[in-house]
Scaffold this active site. Structure first.
Site, PDB file in Angstrom:
ATOM      1  N   CYS A 191     -52.281  29.044  95.036  1.00  0.00           N
ATOM      2  CA  CYS A 191     -51.197  29.268  95.976  1.00  0.00           C
ATOM      3  C   CYS A 191     -51.635  28.709  97.322  1.00  0.00           C
ATOM      4  CB  CYS A 191     -50.904  30.752  96.097  1.00  0.00           C
ATOM      5  SG  CYS A 191     -50.555  31.509  94.508  1.00  0.00           S
ATOM      6  N   ARG A 236     -50.029  22.979  96.418  1.00  0.00           N
ATOM      7  CA  ARG A 236     -50.882  23.986  95.798  1.00  0.00           C
ATOM      8  C   ARG A 236     -50.121  24.887  94.832  1.00  0.00           C
ATOM      9  NH1 ARG A 236     -55.751  24.621  98.435  1.00  0.00           N
ATOM     10  NH2 ARG A 236     -55.933  26.673  97.526  1.00  0.00           N
ATOM     11  N   TRP A 251     -48.096  29.613  92.967  1.00  0.00           N
ATOM     12  CA  TRP A 251     -48.226  29.145  91.583  1.00  0.00           C
ATOM     13  C   TRP A 251     -48.451  30.419  90.770  1.00  0.00           C
ATOM     14  CZ3 TRP A 251     -51.923  29.231  87.643  1.00  0.00           C
ATOM     15  CH2 TRP A 251     -51.685  28.365  86.576  1.00  0.00           C
ATOM     16  N   ASN A 284     -53.820  34.536  97.279  1.00  0.00           N
ATOM     17  CA  ASN A 284     -54.122  33.423  96.386  1.00  0.00           C
ATOM     18  C   ASN A 284     -55.285  33.873  95.510  1.00  0.00           C
ATOM     19  OD1 ASN A 284     -54.720  30.938  95.208  1.00  0.00           O
ATOM     20  ND2 ASN A 284     -55.979  30.287  96.943  1.00  0.00           N
ATOM     21  N   GLY A 285     -55.115  33.801  94.188  1.00  0.00           N
ATOM     22  CA  GLY A 285     -56.205  34.192  93.292  1.00  0.00           C
ATOM     23  C   GLY A 285     -55.716  35.198  92.258  1.00  0.00           C
ATOM     24  N   GLU A 287     -57.120   9.604  80.011  1.00  0.00           N
ATOM     25  CA  GLU A 287     -56.540   9.746  81.344  1.00  0.00           C
ATOM     26  C   GLU A 287     -55.089   9.230  81.366  1.00  0.00           C
ATOM     27  OE1 GLU A 287     -57.177  11.366  83.859  1.00  0.00           O
ATOM     28  OE2 GLU A 287     -56.155  10.416  85.526  1.00  0.00           O
ATOM     29  N   LYS A 318     -51.842  11.542  82.309  1.00  0.00           N
ATOM     30  CA  LYS A 318     -50.863  11.186  83.348  1.00  0.00           C
ATOM     31  C   LYS A 318     -49.451  11.259  82.775  1.00  0.00           C
ATOM     32  CE  LYS A 318     -52.723  11.472  86.335  1.00  0.00           C
ATOM     33  NZ  LYS A 318     -54.154  11.688  86.434  1.00  0.00           N
ATOM     34  N   GLU A 368     -48.372  15.006  82.099  1.00  0.00           N
ATOM     35  CA  GLU A 368     -48.085  15.854  83.260  1.00  0.00           C
ATOM     36  C   GLU A 368     -46.877  15.359  84.045  1.00  0.00           C
ATOM     37  OE1 GLU A 368     -51.804  14.223  85.998  1.00  0.00           O
ATOM     38  OE2 GLU A 368     -51.188  16.287  86.215  1.00  0.00           O
ATOM     39  N   HIS A 387     -58.770   8.627  60.983  1.00  0.00           N
ATOM     40  CA  HIS A 387     -59.214   9.900  60.395  1.00  0.00           C
ATOM     41  C   HIS A 387     -58.146  10.981  60.535  1.00  0.00           C
ATOM     42  CE1 HIS A 387     -63.171   8.307  59.609  1.00  0.00           C
ATOM     43  NE2 HIS A 387     -63.194   7.820  60.844  1.00  0.00           N
ATOM     44  N   LYS A 402     -51.885  21.614  92.438  1.00  0.00           N
ATOM     45  CA  LYS A 402     -52.910  20.610  92.729  1.00  0.00           C
ATOM     46  C   LYS A 402     -54.317  21.157  92.545  1.00  0.00           C
ATOM     47  CE  LYS A 402     -54.408  16.639  94.225  1.00  0.00           C
ATOM     48  NZ  LYS A 402     -54.352  15.559  93.220  1.00  0.00           N
TER      49      LYS A 402
END
Ligand code: M6R
Length: 616
Positions: A2, A27, A76, A102-103, A485, A489, A492, A508, A611
């Protein structure tokens, strides 16, 4: 996760807090809210959804510009759905205490049960609300807000940054932190508290980093800091030297586009002035000697998400250059696996934000096992570099878009530097050998710019692929983490099912995912030098083509062999195999960004994400 802001000074608090929240929205953006002190009364406004919803609600109340002290929060969600009622601030039953957080408060269930046993009725599903009630109870017993906060903090377990205001302390904001970031801003007759300096950079560049388990009190006249027991203590003052415009879009439609475009500069800055004449790198903060680097007999690289992918590339470089065993671990798994660590182990933690809780906990575990920790981070003074034995800062500048781009490239650059440093210090490579790689690295910013200048066909392709419902990414050697990567991208940003695979692993199992027209992006290694790798990837291309895939290849300039076998090919300039990810990752960033834009998605703030992830 947050974002939190507090203000005490002469300006309308709502303006400062709103501006701060706008800069911290990266955030978390599930909901937002403010609590302002108006003549000893707390007024709050909060709304689910983006900050714009809060701004509308505030405007509907005439702007709320009267108060000069206030706190604000952008969330968040962890405990409780992202609704109006779960949005912060949370207020005590008597309406005199407001708290933002936050947390995660890990013992909230016991605390809630205790408070409910005392007859407190909760109005949200959050862990935070119990802090508002506990704090109100302390202040109700006659202690001041700062002492009340200390007493509450002593009862809390988990990770938290808290800010609180109380009707009995109308000019005051109190903050506290444990395992979660909090900085104070020192202005001229005004003081700020925030998760990140970006929140107050327009007002002051003088900041104070709060230490672990500290409580800070601000008014318009000053600030004071104590530990949780009330012992006066100091924070660490620092000057913020980046430009406030770095946190603006500067004409780009999205931050992500701006940050993609900034990559040549970011990589150049990360490399600049980093080598001494002996081939060693100049670390930013070193609590490790060259002898320490020589004493190492194994390396772990620990990180999350994109930073983990940078670590995977680093493994190939370090093992090749340094000839030391190097393992790459997801930070969220590291300490639970109980890895074998000792004084001769070096753990390299990679974190753009320097705050990621999974990585921080892995770091702490490593240090308790006596391993030496080297941090690669983009955030000066953040917790991860502070708690590490040595630090190499990437110089990407602030990265606002949730999808990491320039942070990834600068992490790669930093990892190469660390690998070369280890090789030089341990006498595995001669100074001129190190210098040859450094010279090649120094050419990459220009090559990155060349790749970015030629991205129009990738944009067109991405727009045409907007209807695809899945995509596969494959690569070998350092092309494998690049494939991972690229898939991350796309997941998300475009909310598409995208997977990255080691190209040889496809047969496989995953090859059964391929149907007529399934897009498969192939990171093709250079045909020069490692022709074996190149040939194997060509075979993998044949395998997926034979099953109907639409193949998009990222290949090196001059590779004429690939083109006839694929549907689309994007060329990148020649470079040595180990350094190639600095170039091959670029088309994948642009591809994901454009495809998501074609779908109409929020590029900078994709759904469900934040983020920096400061919970485990
Ligand atoms: O700040 P960190 O580098 O520790 O963050 C780690 C991940 O959360 C991060 O790289 C994430 O995967 C990216 N936002 C993805 O683009």
């Amino acid at each position: 996760m947050c974002g939190i802001v507090g203000y005490a000074g002469p300006k309308p608090a709502i303006d400062v807090v709103n501006e701060g929240l706008r800069r911290l929205e990266y955030r978390g953006y599930d909901s937002a809210g403010v609590a302002l002190m108006a003549d000893g009364e707390i007024v709050t406004e909060k709304r689910a959804g983006k900050l714009s919803n809060l701004a509308e609600a505030v405007a509907a109340r005439g702007g709320m510009t009267g108060p000069h002290v206030g706190i604000g929060h952008t969330r968040w969600a962890t405990h409780g759905a992202p609704t109006d009622r779960n949005a912060h601030p949370h207020v005590s039953v008597d309406g005199r205490t407001a708290v933002i957080h936050n947390g995660i408060i890990e013992n909230f269930a016991q605390l809630r049960a205790e408070l409910e046993g005392d007859g407190v009725e909760f109005t949200s599903d959050t862990d935070t609300e119990c802090v508002a009630h506990l704090l109100a109870r302390e202040v109700g017993q006659g202690v001041d807000l700062t002492e009340g906060m200390r007493r509450v903090c002593r009862r809390l377990q988990g990770a938290f940054t808290l800010l609180a205001v109380h009707g009995d302390a109308p000019g005051t904001v109190v903050g506290a932190r444990r395992n979660s970031p909090l900085v104070a801003g020192v202005g001229d007759g005004e003081y700020f508290l925030a998760s990140d300096v970006a929140a107050f950079i327009r007002h002051t560049r003088e900041a104070i980093e709060l230490g672990q388990d500290q409580v800070v009190t601000i008014t318009a006249d000053g600030y004071s800091i104590t530990d949780f027991e009330g012992e006066p203590t100091d924070g660490t003052p620092f000057h913020v030297d980046w430009d406030a415009s770095a946190a603006e879009k500067n004409g780009y439609e999205y931050f992500m586009l701006k940050e993609i475009a900034e990559q040549p500069r970011a990589v150049a800055d990360t490399l600049r002035g980093r080598f001494d004449v002996g081939g060693g790198i100049i670390l930013d903060e070193v609590r490790m000697s060259d002898q320490d680097f020589r004493d190492i007999d194994k390396i772990f690289i620990v990180a999350c998400g994109t930073s983990y992918h940078a670590g995977m590339v680093a493994k190939y470089a370090i093992e090749h250059w340094v000839r030391l065993p190097c393992e790459v671990e997801l930070a969220s798994e590291f300490r639970y696996r109980d890895p074998v660590l000792d004084r001769s182990t070096m753990v390299i933690v990679i974190s753009q934000s320097g705050e990621t809780m999974d990585t921080l906990m892995a770091l702490r575990h490593a240090r308790t096992q006596k391993a030496r920790v080297l941090a690669i981070s983009n955030t000066v003074g953040s917790t991860i570099p502070r708690e590490s034995d040595a630090v190499l800062y990437t110089r990407a500048g602030i990265e606002v878009a949730v999808a990491s781009t320039k942070a990834f490239l600068t992490q790669l650059a930093a990892c190469y530097l660390v690998g070369l440093h280890l090789a030089a210090v341990r006498g595995i490579k001669y100074v001129d050998e190190v210098a040859a790689v450094v010279a090649e690295l120094a050419e990459t910013p220009e090559k990155i710019a060349t790749v970015l200048a030629g991205m129009e066909p990738v944009r067109e392709l991405a727009k045409r692929m907007g209807t695809a419902d899945r995509a596969l990414f494959i690569g070998r050697h350092v092309g494998y983490p690049v494939a991972l990567e690229g898939a991350l991208k796309l997941k998300e940003l475009a909310y598409m099912h995208a997977e990255g695979f080691a190209a040889g692993e496809l047969k496989h199992g995953p090859i059964s995912l391929i149907e007529e027209g399934t897009p498969v992006v192939v990171v093709v290694p250079s045909p020069r030098g490692r022709s074996l790798l190149h040939d194997k990837v060509l075979s993998n291309i044949q395998e997926v083509k034979a099953r109907g895939a639409t193949v998009i290849a990222i290949a090196e300039d001059g590779d004429d062999v690939v083109a006839p076998h694929v549907d689309h090919v994007v060329f990148t300039p020649r470079t040595s195999t180990l350094l190639a990810p600095l170039l091959t990752a670029l088309p994948l960033q642009v591809f994901a960004c454009e495809l998501a834009a074609a779908k109409g998605h929020d590029i900078d703030q994709p759904r469900n994400l934040a983020k920096s992830v400061t919970v485990e």
